[in-house]
Design an enzyme around this catalytic site. Structure first.
Site, PDB file in Angstrom:
ATOM      1  N   GLY A  17       0.826  -1.207   0.000  1.00  0.00           N
ATOM      2  CA  GLY A  17       0.000   0.000   0.000  1.00  0.00           C
ATOM      3  C   GLY A  17       0.860   1.257   0.000  1.00  0.00           C
ATOM      4  CB  SER A 135       2.247  -9.042 -10.247  1.00  0.00           C
ATOM      5  OG  SER A 135       3.453  -9.773 -10.164  1.00  0.00           O
ATOM      6  CE  LYS A 207      -0.272 -10.844  -8.399  1.00  0.00           C
ATOM      7  NZ  LYS A 207      -0.288 -11.543  -7.156  1.00  0.00           N
ATOM      8  CG  HIS A 210       1.484 -13.477 -12.388  1.00  0.00           C
ATOM      9  ND1 HIS A 210       1.816 -13.464 -11.054  1.00  0.00           N
ATOM     10  CD2 HIS A 210       2.416 -12.721 -13.007  1.00  0.00           C
ATOM     11  CE1 HIS A 210       2.898 -12.741 -10.889  1.00  0.00           C
ATOM     12  NE2 HIS A 210       3.287 -12.281 -12.049  1.00  0.00           N
ATOM     13  CG  ASN A 211       0.638 -15.091  -7.724  1.00  0.00           C
ATOM     14  OD1 ASN A 211       0.824 -14.211  -8.550  1.00  0.00           O
ATOM     15  ND2 ASN A 211       0.530 -14.836  -6.443  1.00  0.00           N
ATOM     16  CD  GLU A 214       5.711 -15.193  -8.323  1.00  0.00           C
ATOM     17  OE1 GLU A 214       5.049 -14.301  -8.884  1.00  0.00           O
ATOM     18  OE2 GLU A 214       5.917 -15.203  -7.099  1.00  0.00           O
TER      19      GLU A 214
END
Ligand code: 2AM
Length: 506
Positions: A17, A135, A207, A210-211, A214
């Site tokens: 954040g 990301s 996402k 994507h992880n 990864e």
């Protein structure tokens, strides 16, 4: 900044954040900030005052009502709170102060089904909801993350200028990420790694995949390292140098680059290589597991992604492994002769690249299944382009994926793109050699092996599922289709008594 002109608000001042706030402020946006515990907000604002060139654009609020009122309408409020219940609690706390058309953007690692639910609940209250994958970790958030937003087009249009500005940038000609990295000096120009993904929770879904990718990307690199260490007896820094070399070619990526650094890093405490001192139990936060679980649910053959999740799980039972290592037998490692050293390293590189292609093929195959199941229409070329900069899996070869989908937007499997086909055809021999060496020497390489099983399965015109269908029909009358009849016609045999196959048919 006056009381009512914040361009955007952000709730949740943990590391991601804070960095996203500073990124937005650097790009000229006035950002109102709020955090559940006020102390953290005050600390952050104070820190900004002392060190950040854009600190005047960051305004802290201790009170949720004044925070909301300070934002221009339609309000854009980014949530970067702990994914799960905290997101729901924060939304509920916000609701009394919001007005029709305001937009909540969840940048946390939310499960996409939660995002779908939240969007629906908020739509009934005339509040827009964007679930956005973010990301790139801390540095990405600060200087350019990869952003994967989803929701209504209307909400996206409102958020787009800010999201596009703060995202990582890629040179449109070379496809290389543009370097930034200085507070107060945002990167401008280039292709932005923020693109509308689709409706519902598709942004968080992409996402999540994507992880998952990864996870396997990292696992494959670890296996390459482990094989060089055990088959070739190489020291960490020597292996680091190999990765450094690999980073100059088709494997060039953020993960290969940091691996080269990590392997050459000395430990300030023991003076040994740090990697040799780090305990071999991997943690996980769950997104890899979500990906594998969803692949199972949708019937997508993402076995390499799942293998990476299992590998972490196996690593976590360290004490059991230590005990088992004294009980269960394996072969003695046969050292590779000096004359074959170079060829073996090359074969490991082949194994890594071919497996990596399989991992991405599986990821996109899964996204394809999902878009059919959830009624989305996603742009695969754009997705791989978004991953080109900012995120952990950023890699040169993602450009090849974008090129592949530009050449054929209906490509069934990445491995069938001419470039990738050629790479697989070139590398498969070395890949097999490495897995054979791993197996005969008892060195675990489940990522490489799972990927190869996928490759060999995919390229098999015939598989033993004929027998499987026979078994299913035998014990459960599940029926089968025939090779000599059109698809969709189902047959059943009245199987004879168990143990008495009908060998001769009249
Ligand atoms: P905190 O600083 O008050 O703990 C990451 O944990 C971020 O999520 C932090 O900003 C944290 O706020 C916030 N967070 C965690 N649980 C929360 C909750 N139940 N309600 C609101 N914010 C929460």
């Amino acid at each position: 900044m006056t009381a009512k002109n914040a361009d955007i608000g952000l709730i949740g001042l943990a590391v991601m954040g804070q960095n996203l706030v500073l990124n937005m402020a650097d790009h000229g946006y006035n950002v109102a900030v709020y955090n559940r515990s006020t102390d953290k907000m005050k600390e952050f604002v104070e820190y900004c005052k002392n060190t950040e060139p854009s600190h005047e654009r960051v305004i802290g609020h201790a009170d949720l009502a004044t925070f909301v009122l300070s934002i221009k309408r339609p309000r854009k409020i980014v949530l970067l709170v702990k994914a799960g219940t905290a997101t729901d609690l924060t939304i509920n706390a916000l609701l009394p102060f919001l007005e029709k058309g305001d937009i909540i953007i969840d940048g946390g690692n939310a499960l996409w089904t939660d995002t779908i639910r939240r969007e629906k609940e908020l739509r009934a209250k005339d509040i827009e909801f964007i679930g956005s994958g973010v990301s790139g970790g801390e540095t990405g958030a600060r200087f350019g993350p990869s952003l994967m937003p989803s929701g209504t087009r209307q909400a996206w249009v409102s958020l787009e200028p800010i999201w596009t500005a703060i995202a990582a940038k890629v040179d449109p000609v070379s496809g290389q990420p543009l370097e930034g990295g200085e507070p107060g000096k945002p990167v401008v120009g280039g292709f932005s790694c923020a693109e509308y993904i689709g409706p519902d929770g598709s942004g968080h879904y992409v996402k999540m995949v994507h992880n998952g990718i990864e996870y396997i990307d990292m696992q494959l690199i670890c296996e390459a390292y482990w094989l060089m260490k055990h088959l070739l007896g190489m020291k960490s820094d020597e292996i680091g140098k190999v990765f450094e070399e690999w980073n100059k070619g088709e494997l060039s990526s953020f993960l290969i680059e940091i691996t080269a650094d990590i392997l050459q890093q000395k430990d300030p405490m023991s003076k040994e290589f740090l990697v040799d001192m780090i305990l071999d139990t991997a943690g996980q936060k769950g997104t890899g597991q979500w990906t594998a679980a969803n692949a199972l649910e949708l019937g997508a053959p993402a076995n390499a992604i799942a293998a990476a999740v299992y590998a972490r799980a196996l690593s976590s039972v360290k004490e059991e492994r230590v005990a088992a290592s004294k009980i269960l037998k394996g072969p003695k490692v046969t050292a590779i002769p000096e004359s074959e050293r170079k060829a073996t390293i090359e074969a490991i590189k082949n194994a890594l690249y071919c497996s990596k292609i399989c991992a991405y093929a599986q990821g996109f195959q899964l996204i394809d299944k999902a878009q059919v199941a959830y009624n989305w229409k996603l742009n695969f070329g754009e997705i791989s382009q978004i991953w080109r900069g900012g995120c952990i899996i950023r890699a040169r070869f993602l450009q090849k994926i974008t090129d592949a989908y530009a050449l054929n937007s209906r490509l069934k499997n990445l491995m069938l793109d001419p470039y990738f086909t050629e790479e697989m055809n070139k590398g498969q021999e070395g890949w097999r050699k490495v897995i054979a060496l791993a197996v005969t020497n008892g060195i675990p390489a489940q990522g490489f092996a799972a990927a190869l099983a996928y490759y060999d399965g995919y390229r098999s015109a015939d598989l033993p599922a004929n027998l499987l269908q026979g078994q299913r029909d035998y014990f459960g009358a599940h029926t089968y289709e025939r090779k000599d009849k059109p698809r969709g016609e189902f047959f059943h045999l009245d199987w004879p008594e168990p143990g008495r196959p009908q060998i001769a048919i009249e």
